[in-house]
Scaffold this motif. Structure first.
Motif, mmCIF file in Angstrom:
data_model
loop_
_atom_site.group_PDB
_atom_site.id
_atom_site.type_symbol
_atom_site.label_atom_id
_atom_site.label_comp_id
_atom_site.label_asym_id
_atom_site.label_seq_id
_atom_site.Cartn_x
_atom_site.Cartn_y
_atom_site.Cartn_z
ATOM 1 N N UNK A 38 20.262 14.976 -5.912
ATOM 2 C CA UNK A 38 21.516 15.534 -6.396
ATOM 3 C C UNK A 38 21.620 15.287 -7.902
ATOM 4 N N UNK A 39 22.069 16.295 -8.627
ATOM 5 C CA UNK A 39 22.340 16.120 -10.054
ATOM 6 C C UNK A 39 23.585 15.243 -10.202
ATOM 7 N N UNK A 40 23.543 14.344 -11.153
ATOM 8 C CA UNK A 40 24.628 13.384 -11.349
ATOM 9 C C UNK A 40 25.970 14.083 -11.582
ATOM 10 N N UNK A 46 31.938 16.196 -6.981
ATOM 11 C CA UNK A 46 32.155 16.351 -5.532
ATOM 12 C C UNK A 46 31.904 15.042 -4.784
ATOM 13 N N UNK A 47 32.417 13.945 -5.292
ATOM 14 C CA UNK A 47 32.075 12.624 -4.764
ATOM 15 C C UNK A 47 32.423 12.477 -3.281
ATOM 16 N N UNK A 48 33.532 13.036 -2.832
ATOM 17 C CA UNK A 48 33.923 12.904 -1.419
ATOM 18 C C UNK A 48 32.938 13.613 -0.489
ATOM 19 N N UNK A 49 32.331 14.668 -0.971
ATOM 20 C CA UNK A 49 31.353 15.409 -0.176
ATOM 21 C C UNK A 49 30.090 14.571 0.083
ATOM 22 N N UNK A 50 29.815 13.618 -0.815
ATOM 23 C CA UNK A 50 28.608 12.796 -0.695
ATOM 24 C C UNK A 50 28.888 11.402 -0.128
ATOM 25 N N UNK A 51 30.137 11.104 0.193
ATOM 26 C CA UNK A 51 30.489 9.784 0.732
ATOM 27 C C UNK A 51 29.690 9.489 2.002
ATOM 28 N N UNK A 57 19.331 10.002 -7.160
ATOM 29 C CA UNK A 57 20.147 10.292 -8.329
ATOM 30 C C UNK A 57 19.468 9.741 -9.580
ATOM 31 N N UNK A 58 19.650 10.440 -10.678
ATOM 32 C CA UNK A 58 19.028 10.044 -11.940
ATOM 33 C C UNK A 58 20.105 9.890 -12.999
ATOM 34 N N UNK A 59 20.008 8.805 -13.780
ATOM 35 C CA UNK A 59 20.965 8.585 -14.852
ATOM 36 C C UNK A 59 20.531 7.450 -15.752
ATOM 37 N N UNK A 60 21.397 7.107 -16.681
ATOM 38 C CA UNK A 60 21.145 6.021 -17.630
ATOM 39 C C UNK A 60 21.788 4.755 -17.075
ATOM 40 N N UNK A 61 20.972 3.695 -16.907
ATOM 41 C CA UNK A 61 21.475 2.447 -16.328
ATOM 42 C C UNK A 61 21.958 1.510 -17.422
ATOM 43 N N UNK A 62 23.142 0.958 -17.212
ATOM 44 C CA UNK A 62 23.715 -0.032 -18.128
ATOM 45 C C UNK A 62 24.135 -1.248 -17.309
ATOM 46 N N UNK A 63 23.876 -2.394 -17.862
ATOM 47 C CA UNK A 63 24.322 -3.628 -17.219
ATOM 48 C C UNK A 63 24.807 -4.584 -18.291
ATOM 49 N N UNK A 64 25.699 -5.452 -17.907
ATOM 50 C CA UNK A 64 26.242 -6.428 -18.839
ATOM 51 C C UNK A 64 27.383 -7.162 -18.166
ATOM 52 N N UNK A 65 28.258 -7.732 -18.965
ATOM 53 C CA UNK A 65 29.389 -8.468 -18.437
ATOM 54 C C UNK A 65 30.254 -7.519 -17.620
ATOM 55 N N UNK A 66 30.345 -7.776 -16.325
ATOM 56 C CA UNK A 66 31.143 -6.993 -15.383
ATOM 57 C C UNK A 66 30.763 -5.504 -15.394
ATOM 58 N N UNK A 67 29.466 -5.239 -15.568
ATOM 59 C CA UNK A 67 28.988 -3.860 -15.554
ATOM 60 C C UNK A 67 27.610 -3.787 -14.910
#
Length: 150
Positions: A38-40, A46-51, A57-67
């Motif tokens: 699925x494209x991000x 359509x988030x409810x359709x994919x629940x 899924x492909x995207x840019x990953x970020x991590x850090x304080x509370x992320x």
């Protein structure tokens, strides 16, 4: 002299191509599940359709304080344009092992840091009810069985 220049050129190209190879971490769990690519942007709209659905899924990953988030390409500010990436007890039961080095992605902190600010592909299950830290994200992706770091 020309021969050495050609040799140097071959070495540089060879080294560059090695660094472009994606790192793949795979779990042995949920092997029978088919993940829908699925494209991000489409998923976020359509988030409810994919629940409850299993997606790639492909995207840019970020991590850090509370992320711990996967952002749609080009959207790195607004958490509404992101999925919370849930690494929970599932990772303990089903570790993500490198297909090349056989090292657990979360076994060493250095391995996990490789994902930061990189484009990644994830296989996981969408949970529209769990929206991450302070419910700021569109939904969560959990039960992650594949990470490809590009």
């Amino acid at each position: 002299m020309n021969r050495y220049r050609n040799l140097l050129y071959i070495l540089v190209i060879g080294m560059a191509s090695c660094s472009l190879k994606p790192e793949i971490y795979r779990s042995v769990c949920n092997k029978d599940i088919i993940y829908r690519k699925v494209e991000m942007d489409k998923l976020l709209i359509n988030i409810d359709m994919y629940d409850g659905k299993y997606v790639e899924i492909k995207g840019k990953y970020k991590t850090g304080f509370e992320e711990s988030a996967l952002y749609a390409k080009g959207f790195h500010i607004n958490s509404e344009s992101a999925l919370w990436v849930e690494y929970d007890d599932f990772i303990l039961k089903c570790p993500l092992i490198s297909t090349e080095t056989k090292i657990d992605l979360f076994g060493k902190e250095e391995s996990f840091k490789k994902m930061y600010n990189k484009t990644v592909i994830l296989h996981g299950r969408i949970d529209a009810k769990q929206r991450g830290h302070l419910s700021r994200y569109k939904a969560s992706i959990k039960d992650i069985t594949l990470v490809i770091i590009e």
